[in-house]
Design a protein around this motif. Structure first.
Motif, PDB file in Angstrom:
ATOM      1  N   ASN A   1      38.896  32.682  36.857  1.00 51.99           N
ATOM      2  CA  ASN A   1      39.988  31.478  37.206  1.00 51.99           C
ATOM      3  C   ASN A   1      40.456  31.728  38.594  1.00 51.99           C
ATOM      4  O   ASN A   1      40.566  30.932  39.551  1.00 51.99           O
ATOM      5  N   TYR A   2      40.692  33.112  38.920  1.00 52.26           N
ATOM      6  CA  TYR A   2      41.194  33.435  40.161  1.00 52.26           C
ATOM      7  C   TYR A   2      40.078  33.168  41.108  1.00 52.26           C
ATOM      8  O   TYR A   2      40.459  32.446  42.260  1.00 52.26           O
ATOM      9  N   MET A   3      38.691  33.487  40.959  1.00 53.20           N
ATOM     10  CA  MET A   3      37.583  33.248  41.775  1.00 53.20           C
ATOM     11  C   MET A   3      37.413  31.578  41.913  1.00 53.20           C
ATOM     12  O   MET A   3      37.253  31.378  43.220  1.00 53.20           O
ATOM     13  N   ALA A   4      37.483  31.029  40.758  1.00 54.65           N
ATOM     14  CA  ALA A   4      37.338  29.414  40.989  1.00 54.65           C
ATOM     15  C   ALA A   4      38.406  28.693  41.776  1.00 54.65           C
ATOM     16  O   ALA A   4      38.123  27.857  42.743  1.00 54.65           O
ATOM     17  N   LEU A   5      39.484  29.426  41.978  1.00 51.40           N
ATOM     18  CA  LEU A   5      40.781  28.664  42.668  1.00 51.40           C
ATOM     19  C   LEU A   5      40.657  29.186  44.244  1.00 51.40           C
ATOM     20  O   LEU A   5      40.695  28.360  45.032  1.00 51.40           O
ATOM     21  N   HIS A   6      40.045  30.512  44.352  1.00 50.38           N
ATOM     22  CA  HIS A   6      40.483  30.944  45.805  1.00 50.38           C
ATOM     23  C   HIS A   6      39.187  31.114  46.619  1.00 50.38           C
ATOM     24  O   HIS A   6      39.290  31.506  47.758  1.00 50.38           O
ATOM     25  N   TYR A   7      37.973  31.062  45.970  1.00 49.35           N
ATOM     26  CA  TYR A   7      36.645  31.421  46.615  1.00 49.35           C
ATOM     27  C   TYR A   7      35.769  30.365  46.515  1.00 49.35           C
ATOM     28  O   TYR A   7      35.704  29.621  45.487  1.00 49.35           O
ATOM     29  N   GLU A   8      34.684  30.278  47.462  1.00 45.44           N
ATOM     30  CA  GLU A   8      33.723  29.228  47.485  1.00 45.44           C
ATOM     31  C   GLU A   8      32.708  29.692  46.194  1.00 45.44           C
ATOM     32  O   GLU A   8      32.714  30.730  45.749  1.00 45.44           O
ATOM     33  N   SER A   9      31.861  28.441  46.002  1.00 39.41           N
ATOM     34  CA  SER A   9      30.687  28.774  44.929  1.00 39.41           C
ATOM     35  C   SER A   9      30.011  29.983  45.246  1.00 39.41           C
ATOM     36  O   SER A   9      29.288  30.800  44.041  1.00 39.41           O
ATOM     37  N   ARG A  10      29.466  30.132  46.253  1.00 39.67           N
ATOM     38  CA  ARG A  10      28.623  31.293  46.517  1.00 39.67           C
ATOM     39  C   ARG A  10      29.330  32.683  46.029  1.00 39.67           C
ATOM     40  O   ARG A  10      28.391  33.532  45.586  1.00 39.67           O
ATOM     41  N   HIS A  11      30.558  32.990  46.308  1.00 41.08           N
ATOM     42  CA  HIS A  11      31.293  34.096  45.736  1.00 41.08           C
ATOM     43  C   HIS A  11      31.255  34.208  44.386  1.00 41.08           C
ATOM     44  O   HIS A  11      31.199  35.427  43.839  1.00 41.08           O
ATOM     45  N   MET A  12      31.263  33.072  43.619  1.00 36.57           N
ATOM     46  CA  MET A  12      31.293  32.878  42.138  1.00 36.57           C
ATOM     47  C   MET A  12      30.119  33.719  41.739  1.00 36.57           C
ATOM     48  O   MET A  12      29.819  34.482  40.886  1.00 36.57           O
ATOM     49  N   SER A  13      28.815  33.286  42.368  1.00 39.57           N
ATOM     50  CA  SER A  13      27.635  33.547  41.949  1.00 39.57           C
ATOM     51  C   SER A  13      27.332  35.051  42.157  1.00 39.57           C
ATOM     52  O   SER A  13      26.694  35.975  41.422  1.00 39.57           O
ATOM     53  N   TRP A  14      27.881  35.296  43.388  1.00 38.65           N
ATOM     54  CA  TRP A  14      27.609  36.944  43.845  1.00 38.65           C
ATOM     55  C   TRP A  14      28.776  37.830  43.048  1.00 38.65           C
ATOM     56  O   TRP A  14      28.236  38.909  42.549  1.00 38.65           O
ATOM     57  N   LEU A  15      29.656  37.360  42.498  1.00 40.56           N
ATOM     58  CA  LEU A  15      30.635  37.792  41.624  1.00 40.56           C
ATOM     59  C   LEU A  15      30.050  38.262  40.336  1.00 40.56           C
ATOM     60  O   LEU A  15      29.964  39.440  39.737  1.00 40.56           O
ATOM     61  N   HIS A  16      29.400  37.419  39.633  1.00 35.88           N
ATOM     62  CA  HIS A  16      28.663  37.461  38.427  1.00 35.88           C
ATOM     63  C   HIS A  16      27.352  38.261  38.655  1.00 35.88           C
ATOM     64  O   HIS A  16      26.760  38.629  37.700  1.00 35.88           O
ATOM     65  N   SER A  17      26.844  38.417  39.805  1.00 34.69           N
ATOM     66  CA  SER A  17      25.788  39.247  40.076  1.00 34.69           C
ATOM     67  C   SER A  17      26.353  40.726  39.968  1.00 34.69           C
ATOM     68  O   SER A  17      25.203  41.669  39.584  1.00 34.69           O
ATOM     69  N   MET A  18      27.409  40.925  40.379  1.00 33.68           N
ATOM     70  CA  MET A  18      27.956  42.112  40.234  1.00 33.68           C
ATOM     71  C   MET A  18      27.948  42.604  38.663  1.00 33.68           C
ATOM     72  O   MET A  18      27.863  43.871  38.215  1.00 33.68           O
ATOM     73  N   TRP A  19      28.368  41.635  37.871  1.00 35.98           N
ATOM     74  CA  TRP A  19      28.381  41.857  36.297  1.00 35.98           C
ATOM     75  C   TRP A  19      26.933  42.168  36.176  1.00 35.98           C
ATOM     76  O   TRP A  19      26.871  43.158  35.108  1.00 35.98           O
ATOM     77  N   GLY A  20      26.045  41.549  36.666  1.00 35.34           N
ATOM     78  CA  GLY A  20      24.609  41.870  36.380  1.00 35.34           C
ATOM     79  C   GLY A  20      24.118  43.274  36.817  1.00 35.34           C
ATOM     80  O   GLY A  20      23.336  43.791  35.993  1.00 35.34           O
ATOM     81  N   ILE A  21      24.747  43.810  37.814  1.00 40.66           N
ATOM     82  CA  ILE A  21      24.567  45.140  38.208  1.00 40.66           C
ATOM     83  C   ILE A  21      24.952  46.008  37.179  1.00 40.66           C
ATOM     84  O   ILE A  21      24.192  46.981  36.711  1.00 40.66           O
ATOM     85  N   GLY A  22      26.224  45.851  36.722  1.00 40.05           N
ATOM     86  CA  GLY A  22      26.594  46.595  35.519  1.00 40.05           C
ATOM     87  C   GLY A  22      25.870  46.709  34.345  1.00 40.05           C
ATOM     88  O   GLY A  22      25.468  47.577  33.818  1.00 40.05           O
ATOM     89  N   ALA A  23      25.562  45.182  33.801  1.00 38.79           N
ATOM     90  CA  ALA A  23      24.853  45.055  32.563  1.00 38.79           C
ATOM     91  C   ALA A  23      23.249  45.752  32.873  1.00 38.79           C
ATOM     92  O   ALA A  23      22.799  45.959  31.832  1.00 38.79           O
ATOM     93  N   THR A  24      22.681  45.471  34.003  1.00 40.51           N
ATOM     94  CA  THR A  24      21.437  46.278  34.361  1.00 40.51           C
ATOM     95  C   THR A  24      21.428  47.799  34.396  1.00 40.51           C
ATOM     96  O   THR A  24      20.542  48.434  33.871  1.00 40.51           O
ATOM     97  N   THR A  25      22.650  48.432  34.982  1.00 44.74           N
ATOM     98  CA  THR A  25      22.804  49.619  34.968  1.00 44.74           C
ATOM     99  C   THR A  25      22.951  50.300  33.425  1.00 44.74           C
ATOM    100  O   THR A  25      22.638  51.458  33.361  1.00 44.74           O
ATOM    101  N   GLY A  26      23.454  49.912  32.592  1.00 50.20           N
ATOM    102  CA  GLY A  26      24.124  50.085  31.524  1.00 50.20           C
ATOM    103  C   GLY A  26      22.650  50.648  30.633  1.00 50.20           C
ATOM    104  O   GLY A  26      22.921  51.636  29.916  1.00 50.20           O
ATOM    105  N   PRO A  27      21.862  49.854  30.539  1.00 48.12           N
ATOM    106  CA  PRO A  27      20.666  50.299  29.721  1.00 48.12           C
ATOM    107  C   PRO A  27      19.842  51.390  30.201  1.00 48.12           C
ATOM    108  O   PRO A  27      19.367  52.357  29.510  1.00 48.12           O
ATOM    109  N   PHE A  28      19.765  51.646  31.687  1.00 52.81           N
ATOM    110  CA  PHE A  28      19.175  52.817  32.195  1.00 52.81           C
ATOM    111  C   PHE A  28      20.235  54.029  31.970  1.00 52.81           C
ATOM    112  O   PHE A  28      19.387  55.131  31.580  1.00 52.81           O
TER     113      PHE A  28
END
Length: 383
Positions: A115-142
């Motif tokens: 919600n903080y990101m949706a209120l304060h940042y553009e759509s591209r930052h929301m996508s890049w934010l969730h790519s950070m989640w993906g970095i974590g989720a991809t690193t975990g299995p390795f």
């Protein structure tokens, strides 16, 4: 200061993603050590999901009282405690116990930061934010694959990620002054919290809950069972299956990096529809007879399709429902997502146990079809 705070939020989402695929990738070895059936992964994931549901439903009230920064720091602290305790658990019931703080922490981070990101940042930052989640989720299995392949065990995988989370927690607490300096949206943050009934009465709220139920079910069922599918359907070694199952999260990560640039040209709705189409293409690849590289390509495409769906729906919430209602709808939506996590991944456990783990692609296809239909109904109601 704005960019420094954004970097801290990105780190928080890496922390959120790191443990998400650990249970699924470590479970082929874990269930043997604890001498419990393969389907018991569903019990642990259900407890985690129940915790996330509770914290998501409370997020509107707690975030307005304490602020997004303190909510995030406290939530990741609980997650770190749960992960470290997992690594020292000697009995299955202990895993179940420590899944409680892990789940409560994950839900708090998700609702507050989205919600903080949706209120304060553009759509591209929301996508890049969730790519950070993906970095974590991809690193975990390795990390888990490294632990399983070396002289350690799944315990080292959980311990390593727990230590990383502790480091991120320290940075979050140090960053709290930055959150105070960020100009708040008075309309969004000073309104009274909405009740469960109030949120459900909002036009489109039920549809977005169903869509998120299905999205989270699709993502987490794949994360929980992909490694087991590769082991018991494909006959791959556990450590190799753990690494290859991470290709799904690799697809999500790469897709969200790309999505951030596509948002300059495409709307949130167009991004969601594009993602759904790619999801079906990926599932078609997985449905082909097991052939190693074909299945891996299908997992990557499935991840690429999932990539824009979550962040685009999240970013559209203030526009759909209003900034004053966004935190309440966000919390309810996250609760719907985690109900999907609570119900659908464990539900596949008896199917895998008593019929065949090879039915996983068909199970995912059914979830994807309902998700697509719910999103279209949401569009019609909110236009």
């Amino acid at each position: 200061m704005t960019h420094l705070l954004l970097a801290v939020i990105y780190l928080a989402f890496i922390a959120l993603g790191l443990p998400d695929s650990l249970l699924g990738n470590g479970w082929p070895a874990m269930h043997q050590e604890f001498v419990v059936p393969l389907s018991y992964a569903g019990i642990v994931s259900t407890i985690i999901a129940l915790g996330t549901i509770v914290s998501s439903l409370l997020s509107d009230r707690l975030t307005k009282r304490f602020g997004a920064g303190k909510m995030t720091a406290a939530s990741i602290t609980m997650t770190a405690v749960g992960l470290l305790a997992f690594s020292f658990s000697g009995h299955f019931w202990q895993l179940c116990f420590w899944a409680i703080p892990y789940g409560l922490g994950a839900g708090g981070v998700d609702a507050a930061l989205n919600n903080y990101m949706a209120l304060h940042y553009e759509s591209r930052h929301m996508s890049w934010l969730h790519s950070m989640w993906g970095i974590g989720a991809t690193t975990g299995p390795f990390i888990m694959g490294w632990a399983l392949a070396g002289p350690y065990s799944w315990r080292m995988g959980y311990f390593s990620i727990g230590v990383i989370q502790v480091g991120i927690v320290i940075l979050l607490f140090l960053s709290l002054p930055l959150w105070k300096q960020r100009q708040v949206n008075q309309k969004a943050e000073l309104t009274e919290p909405l009740s469960f009934g109030d949120v459900l009465s909002i036009k489109g709220a039920k549809e977005i809950m169903v869509a998120f139920f299905c999205y989270c079910a699709l993502e987490q069922t794949t994360g929980l069972w992909a490694a087991s599918y590769l082991v018991f359907k494909g006959g791959l070694p556990e450590e190799m299956a753990s690494r290859l199952a991470g290709c799904f999260f690799l697809g999500i990560t790469a897709g969200r990096m790309i999505s951030g640039f596509l948002t300059f040209k495409l709307s949130d709705t167009q991004m969601i529809r594009l993602g759904i189409i790619i999801v079906f293409i990926g599932l078609a690849g997985i449905l082909l007879p097991f052939g190693g590289s074909g299945t891996i390509l299908g997992l990557i495409l499935l991840g690429l399709g999932c990539a824009p769906i979550y962040p685009s729906i999240v970013h559209s919430i203030p526009a759909f429902f209003g900034e004053d209602k966004s935190q309440a709808v966000m919390g309810m939506q996250m609760a719907g997502a985690y109900v999907g996590l609570c119900v659908m991944p464990p539900l596949f456990g008896p199917i895998a146990n008593h019929i065949s783990v090879g039915l996983l692609p068909f199970y995912l296809l059914a979830i994807a079809l309902v998700m697509a239909a719910s999103h279209e109904r949401l569009q019609k109601k909110t236009q």
